[in-house]
Design an enzyme around this catalytic site. Structure first.
Site, PDB file in Angstrom:
ATOM      1  N   ASP A  57       0.871  -1.165   0.000  1.00 20.91           N
ATOM      2  CA  ASP A  57       0.000   0.000   0.000  1.00 20.91           C
ATOM      3  C   ASP A  57       0.920   1.230   0.000  1.00 20.91           C
ATOM      4  O   ASP A  57       2.125   1.108   0.245  1.00 20.91           O
ATOM      5  CB  ASP A  57      -0.882  -0.041   1.254  1.00 20.91           C
ATOM      6  CG  ASP A  57      -1.672   1.229   1.460  1.00 20.91           C
ATOM      7  OD1 ASP A  57      -2.390   1.645   0.527  1.00 20.91           O
ATOM      8  OD2 ASP A  57      -1.563   1.820   2.554  1.00 20.91           O
ATOM      9  N   ASP A  87      -0.112   5.198   1.034  1.00 26.79           N
ATOM     10  CA  ASP A  87      -0.335   6.125   2.146  1.00 26.79           C
ATOM     11  C   ASP A  87      -0.409   5.368   3.469  1.00 26.79           C
ATOM     12  O   ASP A  87      -1.189   4.419   3.605  1.00 26.79           O
ATOM     13  CB  ASP A  87      -1.638   6.890   1.948  1.00 26.79           C
ATOM     14  CG  ASP A  87      -1.609   7.835   0.763  1.00 26.79           C
ATOM     15  OD1 ASP A  87      -2.015   8.979   0.922  1.00 26.79           O
ATOM     16  OD2 ASP A  87      -1.187   7.409  -0.331  1.00 26.79           O
ATOM     17  N   ASP A  92      -1.376  -0.861   5.968  1.00 29.65           N
ATOM     18  CA  ASP A  92      -1.527  -0.288   7.309  1.00 29.65           C
ATOM     19  C   ASP A  92      -2.965  -0.173   7.784  1.00 29.65           C
ATOM     20  O   ASP A  92      -3.203   0.317   8.892  1.00 29.65           O
ATOM     21  CB  ASP A  92      -0.917   1.127   7.326  1.00 29.65           C
ATOM     22  CG  ASP A  92      -1.792   2.131   6.595  1.00 29.65           C
ATOM     23  OD1 ASP A  92      -2.297   3.077   7.239  1.00 29.65           O
ATOM     24  OD2 ASP A  92      -2.001   1.972   5.370  1.00 29.65           O
TER      25      ASP A  92
END
Length: 214
Positions: free
Chosen positions: A9, A11, A167
């Protein structure tokens, strides 16, 4: 090695983009007389693309008659101010250089627009990534598995030989939906408790810890 590819991922995983997102959201809100949002509010809003970010940030969301204008102003401002303080998390670049040097194929899959994702990845990770994919028309965004599967196909890597790193709860669901192993980072936009509640069971507290999973 257990894996041939690592899909990240963006961001909250590779890049700390939260402050620039907050600044751009609040600029757009101020322009239309709406109350500003805190950093912690923005943290809970991100993960499903910038349109969903703004739907949560604008009071009334899609029911607000001026929503599209606010969203357009956010996009206009962020396109110029996307790198005021945005940067890789400590240790991320070194990790990716190590993985690249070991011969792993590295990729990014994000719910940001494809153009923005490519711009960010070129700026911070140019030459280290074998595939980059953001949101494109006609392809369901994460947690749908489509983008991850398209990236693995382009890399020629089977899902059993790929590790997904993210995250948020969106990332945990994405990995599950794609049938790939997932490592959840604890330095991003969600807490370990939130990730555990979503079903994450493999965690890394700093980038270098990823090496032990390979």
């Amino acid at each position: 090695m257990k894996y041939d590819a690592v899909v990240f991922d963006l961001d909250g995983t590779l890049l700390d983009t939260l402050e620039d997102l907050r600044s751009s959201v609040n600029h757009a809100l101020r322009e239309f007389g709406f109350p500003e949002r805190s950093l912690e509010e923005i943290r809970t809003f991100v993960g499903n693309g910038v349109r969903n970010l703004m739907l949560k940030a604008v009071p009334g969301g899609a029911g607000e008659a001026r929503f599209e204008d606010v969203f357009a102003e956010f996009k206009r401002w962020y396109a110029v101010h996307w790198r005021e303080v945005t940067c890789p998390y400590a240790g991320v670049v070194e990790l990716m250089e190590e993985l690249h040097g070991r011969g792993l194929k590295l990729a990014v899959v994000s719910n940001k627009s494809d153009a923005e994702v490519r711009k960010l990845c070129e700026e911070f990770f140019g030459g280290l990534l074998s595939a980059v994919r953001g949101e494109v028309p006609g392809v369901p965004r994460k947690p749908a598995p489509d983008s991850v599967m398209l990236v693995l196909e382009s890399l020629g890597v089977e899902r059993g030989r790929a590790l997904y790193v993210g995250d948020s709860e969106v990332d945990v669901r994405t990995a599950r939906n794609a049938g790939v192993k997932c490592a959840a980072v604890t330095w991003g936009f969600r807490t370990k408790e939130e990730l555990t509640a979503e079903g994450a069971d493999t965690f890394i507290d700093q980038p270098s810890e990823l090496l032990r999973l390979l």
